[in-house]
Every structure is written in C-alpha cells, then in structure tokens.
Design an enzyme around this catalytic site. Structure first.
Site, short mmCIF file in Angstrom:
data_model
loop_
_atom_site.label_atom_id
_atom_site.label_comp_id
_atom_site.label_asym_id
_atom_site.label_seq_id
_atom_site.Cartn_x
_atom_site.Cartn_y
_atom_site.Cartn_z
N HIS A 167 -38.95 -30.25 11.79
CA HIS A 167 -40.52 -30.03 11.49
C HIS A 167 -41.14 -29.83 13.03
O HIS A 167 -40.76 -30.58 14.01
CB HIS A 167 -41.05 -31.34 10.94
CG HIS A 167 -42.58 -31.26 10.80
ND1 HIS A 167 -42.88 -30.29 9.70
CD2 HIS A 167 -43.67 -31.55 11.42
CE1 HIS A 167 -44.25 -30.53 9.74
NE2 HIS A 167 -44.61 -31.28 10.92
N GLY B 167 -35.88 -17.70 8.71
CA GLY B 167 -34.41 -18.25 8.73
C GLY B 167 -34.02 -18.11 10.05
O GLY B 167 -32.70 -18.04 10.34
N ASN C 16 -33.91 -20.49 12.18
CA ASN C 16 -32.98 -21.91 12.43
C ASN C 16 -31.83 -21.75 11.60
O ASN C 16 -30.70 -22.06 12.14
CB ASN C 16 -33.90 -23.03 11.82
CG ASN C 16 -34.90 -23.79 12.96
OD1 ASN C 16 -34.54 -24.13 13.76
ND2 ASN C 16 -36.13 -23.55 12.59
N LYS D 230 -40.61 -26.60 0.11
CA LYS D 230 -40.71 -27.54 -1.08
C LYS D 230 -40.29 -28.74 -0.75
O LYS D 230 -39.35 -29.21 0.01
CB LYS D 230 -39.78 -27.06 -2.35
CG LYS D 230 -39.91 -25.44 -2.78
CD LYS D 230 -41.11 -25.61 -3.77
CE LYS D 230 -41.67 -24.34 -4.01
NZ LYS D 230 -42.92 -24.38 -4.73
N ASN E 211 -34.03 -32.68 8.22
CA ASN E 211 -35.06 -31.78 8.26
C ASN E 211 -35.50 -31.35 9.65
O ASN E 211 -35.33 -32.20 10.32
CB ASN E 211 -36.19 -32.06 7.35
CG ASN E 211 -37.34 -31.16 7.46
OD1 ASN E 211 -37.10 -30.05 7.25
ND2 ASN E 211 -38.57 -31.28 7.50
#
Ligand code: GAR
Length: 193
Positions: free
Chosen positions: A114, A20, A22, A96, A112
């Site tokens: 990455h 966590g 971020n 997920k 998102n």
C-alpha cells in the site's frame, strides 16, 4: 529447471487490477535464484489491465475474474489456486477487498503493498490526500492481508520525505520506485532470508 537452492520456492499468485509495475518487478525478483517465490499464476479483476502484458510476455498462466458476483468470483479463484497448488498470494495494485471467507479458505499467507505509511492513509487517492494535508513524510507499506481494508500486520515500511512543492503525481512516482525495492525485501523477510 530451477537450480537447487536448499528450499522449495513458494508457488505464488499475484493479483492485479492495473498497470502491473509491481507485478513486473516481482516476476523479475522471482527469477533470481535466491528468491523464495516462483510466480505460477496472475489474477486480474480487469480484462483490460495493462499489467496483463507481463504474464503474457513471461509465459505465466493468468485469468480474469469479473467480480460482478464477488463470492462466485472468489470461489472460482480458490478453485484455480488449489489446482495450481498456490501457497502464497501477493496483491499488487489489486483494487478489490477479499472477503473474510476467501482469506480463511485460502489458508496461506496473503501480502499486500500500500502506498502510504499505514495505519495512515488507508484506501484510495493516498498521495493526493497526503499532499493536501501538508504531510512531511509518506512512504509505502507491505503488510499481511486481513479482512479489514489495509489493516493486517505490518511486515516492512519505507519512509519517503516529501519535497517542497511536490505534487501528488511526482510523489506517487517516487514512492512506486520505493515499492519496487520494498516488496521483494518484505518477501525475503517473511521467509527469514
Ligand atoms: C501501487 O502504488 C500500489 O501500492 C497501489 O496501487 C499501485 C499499483 O501500481 N495499491 C493500492 O493502493 C492498494 N490499496 P502497479 O499496478 O504499477 O503495481
């Protein structure tokens, strides 16, 4: 009460699975007057995710969904998001893959982050694979979420030069630091701020 800043902050949910960092960074960003988001809800698929300490500390609602039955969990999440009037989701280390159905039914933006220069190195163990392939550069990407893994439209990327003899753990740490700069920038960008 938030000060008037000329726009209404987006009710945002952050999805996590792990540490966590971020999430913590986005919570701090959201507290900035100029930030376009306010974090109303944290979703985790892991009861023991370390990152759950942040919603606890900052007094933000959170909930764990098991994902043993993915579509059941997704439907429950959708129901809760609707109740809380969430209109932006930021995935932050959420491991997920959300279904097409979920993305369509939610109907608002999903972002998102990455830890690679997408479209290179989608999926897991990014930094290890990057080092094994003797890449000169890696980095991180913020992108819109589509139903294909790590594949939606790119919003922003940060390139990081790999040092000589750098191992994947050190690289991961340096890139994570860049993620913390990139994610808020990408959020500002999508709202033209
Ligand atoms: C981050 O490096 C994030 O980019 C990555 O997981 C880490 C979570 O760290 N996400 C993915 O690999 C998604 N495909 P955090 O829990 O400390 O934010």
């Amino acid at each position: 009460m938030a000060k008037s800043i000329g726009f209404k902050k987006k009710n945002t949910a952050i999805f996590i699975s792990g540490n966590g960092s971020n999430l913590e960074n986005l919570i701090k960003f959201s507290l900035n007057e100029k930030s376009p988001i306010q974090i109303k809800f944290v979703v985790s698929n892991k009861k023991k995710a370390k990152g759950l300490r942040y919603p606890k500390n900052f007094n933000i609602d959170f909930k764990v969904y098991s994902f043993v039955n993915k579509s059941k969990s997704e439907n429950r999440i959708l129901k809760d998001l609707r109740k809380k009037k969430i209109n932006l989701i930021c995935l932050a280390g959420f491991m997920k893959i959300l279904s097409k159905n979920f993305i369509k039914k939610f109907g608002y933006k999903i972002l998102n982050i990455h830890p690679s220069l997408l479209p290179k190195y989608k999926g897991l163990n990014t930094h290890k694979r990057v080092i094994e392939n003797n890449e000169k550069y890696s980095g991180c990407t913020v992108h819109y979420v589509s139903s294909r893994l790590d594949s939606g439209k790119i919003i922003l990327q940060k390139k990081v030069r790999i040092k000589k003899k750098e191992n994947h753990k050190k690289l991961a740490k340096r890139i994570l630091h860049q993620e913390h700069i990139l994610y808020p920038k990408a959020i500002m960008k999508i709202f033209n701020l």
